[in-house]
Design an enzyme around this catalytic site. Structure first.
Site, PDB file in Angstrom:
ATOM      1  N   LYS A  59       0.847  -1.186   0.000  1.00  0.00           N
ATOM      2  CA  LYS A  59       0.000   0.000   0.000  1.00  0.00           C
ATOM      3  C   LYS A  59       0.886   1.240   0.000  1.00  0.00           C
ATOM      4  O   LYS A  59       1.685   1.448   0.914  1.00  0.00           O
ATOM      5  CB  LYS A  59      -0.922   0.019   1.217  1.00  0.00           C
ATOM      6  CG  LYS A  59      -1.870   1.221   1.190  1.00  0.00           C
ATOM      7  CD  LYS A  59      -2.449   1.517   2.548  1.00  0.00           C
ATOM      8  CE  LYS A  59      -3.147   2.872   2.506  1.00  0.00           C
ATOM      9  NZ  LYS A  59      -3.450   3.379   3.850  1.00  0.00           N
TER      10      LYS A  59
ATOM     11  N   GLY B 107      -7.910   9.404  10.303  1.00  0.00           N
ATOM     12  CA  GLY B 107      -8.141   9.495  11.739  1.00  0.00           C
ATOM     13  C   GLY B 107      -9.188  10.501  12.166  1.00  0.00           C
ATOM     14  O   GLY B 107      -9.410  10.684  13.363  1.00  0.00           O
TER      15      GLY B 107
ATOM     16  N   ALA C  91      -9.513   5.777   4.859  1.00  0.00           N
ATOM     17  CA  ALA C  91      -9.396   6.931   5.758  1.00  0.00           C
ATOM     18  C   ALA C  91     -10.734   7.626   5.955  1.00  0.00           C
ATOM     19  O   ALA C  91     -11.507   7.807   5.014  1.00  0.00           O
ATOM     20  CB  ALA C  91      -8.371   7.945   5.266  1.00  0.00           C
ATOM     21  N   GLY C  92     -10.974   8.018   7.199  1.00  0.00           N
ATOM     22  CA  GLY C  92     -12.115   8.851   7.536  1.00  0.00           C
ATOM     23  C   GLY C  92     -13.321   8.134   8.094  1.00  0.00           C
ATOM     24  O   GLY C  92     -14.217   8.777   8.642  1.00  0.00           O
TER      25      GLY C  92
ATOM     26  N   ASN D 117      -8.668   1.863  10.400  1.00  0.00           N
ATOM     27  CA  ASN D 117      -7.872   1.563  11.578  1.00  0.00           C
ATOM     28  C   ASN D 117      -8.442   2.268  12.809  1.00  0.00           C
ATOM     29  O   ASN D 117      -8.936   1.641  13.738  1.00  0.00           O
ATOM     30  CB  ASN D 117      -6.423   1.950  11.343  1.00  0.00           C
ATOM     31  CG  ASN D 117      -5.485   1.566  12.481  1.00  0.00           C
ATOM     32  OD1 ASN D 117      -4.296   1.825  12.435  1.00  0.00           O
ATOM     33  ND2 ASN D 117      -5.976   0.924  13.528  1.00  0.00           N
ATOM     34  N   THR D 118      -8.412   3.600  12.795  1.00  0.00           N
ATOM     35  CA  THR D 118      -8.783   4.376  13.978  1.00  0.00           C
ATOM     36  C   THR D 118     -10.215   4.105  14.429  1.00  0.00           C
ATOM     37  O   THR D 118     -10.490   4.061  15.634  1.00  0.00           O
ATOM     38  CB  THR D 118      -8.598   5.883  13.702  1.00  0.00           C
ATOM     39  OG1 THR D 118      -7.293   6.119  13.180  1.00  0.00           O
ATOM     40  CG2 THR D 118      -8.771   6.698  14.972  1.00  0.00           C
TER      41      THR D 118
END
Length: 289
Positions: free
Chosen positions: A132, A193, A219-220, A241-242
């Site tokens: 990635k 994040g 993301a987001g 992830n977050t």
């Protein structure tokens, strides 16, 4: 240095040796139906949820959350080994590379040169060619630097890597990356994040319509409904992830995300009802008393 040359290579005075390993960066039961696999770079997976391995309290929690998510692909960052304390726990001791597909990423890289060097180290350390790529613009937004991303993608593809690429939600840039040879396009839903969800669903849909390789929102995502929206837009998967790691109960949120991905995918395949300006009664009027 290639691993095949280790035995015949000697270190000279002044040489520097870097030893790297993989860290968190970025339930295998109940996977997606077998008749709807996720395919990227010729590899076939059951789950359309990809998860990062950073920001958890410890590696035990990381492993339990990944198991609950049903994910088969996990992103990992490449970092130097702390040779002064070899007793420190390592991600590979908790998340088995034989069970999961490790996806080395370039988290923390702000130039094409840094990103290319990082992934070359990853390939030598673990033998992985599916990677990635993310080249960041600044620390405040972690927005992709597309000029550097193009340079890095070109160099990596020329070097034999299969590149899944983090990019802006720009259909023109996405098409260019596909034409260069990237195997998956990964536009941000919102800032890394941030948990703001998908800010521009229209451009995500345009990207999906513009390219033939898999499109994954990266993301987001903040909660399960964001993941479902991404899948309802037609995306092939979601990387997060977050949203899991920073939830009050990461393991429970991981399971919620697994179910949201499946629900969103089924909803997209089923096709939503048309929007209407006025009411349309569910019960027929014929025979009304």
């Amino acid at each position: 240095m290639a691993r095949t040359t280790y035995k015949e290579t000697a270190l000279d005075e002044g040489d520097q040796l870097e030893i790297v390993h993989f860290i968190g960066g970025g339930d295998r039961s109940d996977p997606q139906p077998a008749d709807d696999p996720f395919t990227v770079a010729g590899r076939v997976f059951s789950s359309r949820l990809l998860v990062g391995t950073g920001k958890y309290r410890d590696f035990e929690e990381t492993a339990r959350a990944i198991e609950a998510s049903g994910a088969e692909i996990v992103t990992v960052a490449v970092r130097r080994v702390n040779v002064s304390d070899p007793s420190q726990p390592m991600l590979v001791d908790y998340v088995d590379p034989a069970k999961y597909t490790y996806l080395p990423n370039t988290a923390g890289c702000f130039t094409a040169d840094e990103a290319v060097r990082t992934l070359r180290l990853a390939r030598e350390a673990g033998g992985w060619s599916l990677v990635k790529l993310e080249v960041l613009g600044d620390q405040r937004t972690l927005y992709p630097n597309m000029a550097e991303t193009f340079l890095a993608a070109e160099a990596l593809i020329r070097d034999g890597f299969e590149v899944m690429v983090y990019c802006a939600d720009d259909p023109i840039a996405a098409k260019r990356l596909e034409d260069m040879g990237c195997v998956a396009i990964m536009p941000l839903g919102s800032l890394i994040g941030s948990g703001l969800g998908i800010i521009n669903p229209y451009t995500i849909r345009l990207i999906k319509e513009s390219v033939s390789v898999p499109v994954l929102v990266d993301a987001g995502v903040g909660t399960a409904s964001d993941a479902a929206v991404a899948m309802e837009l037609g995306c092939d998967g979601v990387l997060m992830n977050t949203a899991i790691a920073q939830a009050k109960d990461p393991v429970r949120m991981a399971r919620a995300m697994r179910l949201a991905i499946e629900a969103g995918r089924l909803s997209y395949q089923a096709g939503r009802m048309p929007r209407k300006l006025y009411a349309d009664p569910s019960s027929p009027l014929a025979g009304l008393i």
